[in-house]
Design an enzyme around this catalytic site. Structure first.
Site, mmCIF file in Angstrom:
data_model
loop_
_atom_site.group_PDB
_atom_site.id
_atom_site.type_symbol
_atom_site.label_atom_id
_atom_site.label_comp_id
_atom_site.label_asym_id
_atom_site.label_seq_id
_atom_site.Cartn_x
_atom_site.Cartn_y
_atom_site.Cartn_z
ATOM 1 N NE ARG A 51 -1.620 -2.113 2.775
ATOM 2 C CZ ARG A 51 -1.724 -3.361 2.333
ATOM 3 N NH1 ARG A 51 -2.760 -3.737 1.651
ATOM 4 N NH2 ARG A 51 -0.764 -4.258 2.586
ATOM 5 C CB THR A 52 3.269 2.599 2.434
ATOM 6 O OG1 THR A 52 2.482 2.056 3.484
ATOM 7 C CG2 THR A 52 3.767 3.973 2.822
ATOM 8 C CE LYS A 80 26.998 -2.265 -5.351
ATOM 9 N NZ LYS A 80 27.066 -1.144 -6.296
ATOM 10 N NE ARG A 101 6.858 0.678 5.236
ATOM 11 C CZ ARG A 101 5.646 0.127 5.090
ATOM 12 N NH1 ARG A 101 5.544 -1.137 4.743
ATOM 13 N NH2 ARG A 101 4.561 0.842 5.293
ATOM 14 C CG HIS A 129 3.014 3.749 8.786
ATOM 15 N ND1 HIS A 129 3.159 4.603 7.706
ATOM 16 C CD2 HIS A 129 2.674 2.541 8.264
ATOM 17 C CE1 HIS A 129 2.907 3.936 6.593
ATOM 18 N NE2 HIS A 129 2.606 2.690 6.901
HETATM 19 N N1 CP Z 1 -0.505 -0.086 5.807
HETATM 20 C C1 CP Z 1 0.708 -0.340 5.298
HETATM 21 O O1 CP Z 1 1.718 0.264 5.710
HETATM 22 O O2 CP Z 1 0.746 -1.302 4.328
HETATM 23 P P1 CP Z 1 2.041 -1.745 3.540
HETATM 24 O O3 CP Z 1 2.964 -2.431 4.528
HETATM 25 O O4 CP Z 1 1.565 -2.685 2.463
HETATM 26 O O5 CP Z 1 2.699 -0.519 2.990
#
Ligand code: CP
Length: 305
Positions: A51-52, A80, A101, A129
């Site tokens: 999603r993100t 590396k 992320r 998040h």
């Molecule tokens: N909600 C969410 O962070 O989903 P993903 O891990 O698929 O990005």
């Protein structure tokens, strides 16, 4: 230059503007379709995501911009031994904004100290998040018509669930909020969230173990997955993974206008039979994630006019 590392990096007033912009984008998509022409977003994902990452990319594409990046550390020079500091200095030569992320808490914060372009925290370990929180807030606003005066139940893995920590931080700034934290004792919400966020804001809260006994008081039920990847041993995960499974029977005492959210991915904590219930808002929540990320990109690039 602005970054988004923690959900409270954005004030309530700025958040109102961002949510208003998201609603305007939903209502007038064509108005924004070229707004980021010539701009690029880099998505640097050191952890898996559906999603993100894809919603950031879809958001930039729908704004007329372009995307680049990597979806695992293995496919970048991180494998590396390149540092986060050097990586963002380099990627900042190619992109106008970076969504990152990382499994390590604080990695996006470190990146923001070296990056020549805005950094967006797309999830750091079990910490925060913030763009999921923006997604959650837009969804609550669209579904309930308000962000105040609600009882919010958060259920499942409240210890490792970074979306929970970020949502509690953000919602603690609104009037009339109550929290019901529903988890096994091993997965309770971290003490710092209670002592540094909930209690200083004077927010009433309960910590309970039963979903069935508490569902009737909730306006929002935020279900979460037990985060297997953050457990130190598999036996604990196996013991706890099926603690809460929301099904039709458990919804019988829920309010008619309660909404069910989940940041997704789900494993089995919401039975698929619940998907057809009008209160199940988790796929609408996904769509809101794209719109709010469009609004965030515009805001950080100073294109939100
Ligand atoms: N909600 C969410 O962070 O989903 P993903 O891990 O698929 O990005």
């Amino acid at each position: 230059m602005r970054h988004l590392i923690d959900p409270i990096d954005i004030s309530v007033k700025e958040l109102d503007k961002l949510l208003d912009l998201s609603l305007d984008i939903i209502a007038h998509k064509d108005k924004y379709s070229e707004r980021c022409k010539g701009k690029k977003i880099a998505t640097l994902f050191y952890e898996p995501s559906t999603r993100t990452r894809l919603s950031f990319e879809a958001a930039m594409l729908e704004l007329g911009g372009s995307v680049l990046g990597f979806s695992s550390a293995d496919s970048s020079s991180v494998s590396k031994g390149e540092s986060i500091e050097d990586t963002v200095r380099v990627v900042g030569c190619f992109a106008d904004v970076i969504a990152m992320r990382h499994p390590n808490e604080g990695a996006p914060m470190l990146a923001s100290m070296y990056s020549p372009v805005p950094i967006i925290n797309a999830g750091d370990g079990g910490h925060n998040h913030p763009t999921q929180t923006l997604t959650d807030l837009l969804t609550i606003l669209r579904e309930k018509g308000k962000l105040e005066n609600m009882t919010i139940g958060l259920c499942g893995d409240l210890k490792f669930g970074r979306t929970v920590h970020s949502l509690v931080k953000a919602m603690s700034r609104y009037a009339g909020i109550k929290f019901v934290f529903i988890s096994p004792k091993e997965l309770k919400v971290p003490d710092y969230i209670i002592s540094e966020v909930v209690e200083p804001a004077g927010i009433p809260y309960e910590e309970v173990t039963s979903l069935e006994e508490n569902i009737s008081k909730l306006d929002v039920l935020y279900m979460t997955r037990v985060q297997r990847e953050r457990f130190f041993n598999e036996a604990d995960y196996v013991r706890l993974k099926d603690t809460y499974i929301l099904d039709k029977a458990k919804l019988k005492d829920a309010k008619e206008d309660m909404i069910i959210l989940h940041p997704l991915p789900r494993v089995n904590e919401i039975a698929t039979e619940v998907d057809e219930d009008p209160r199940a808002a988790y796929f609408r929540q996904v769509m809101n994630g794209k719109y709010v990320r469009m609004a965030l990109i515009l805001t950080l690039l100073d294109l939100a006019y």
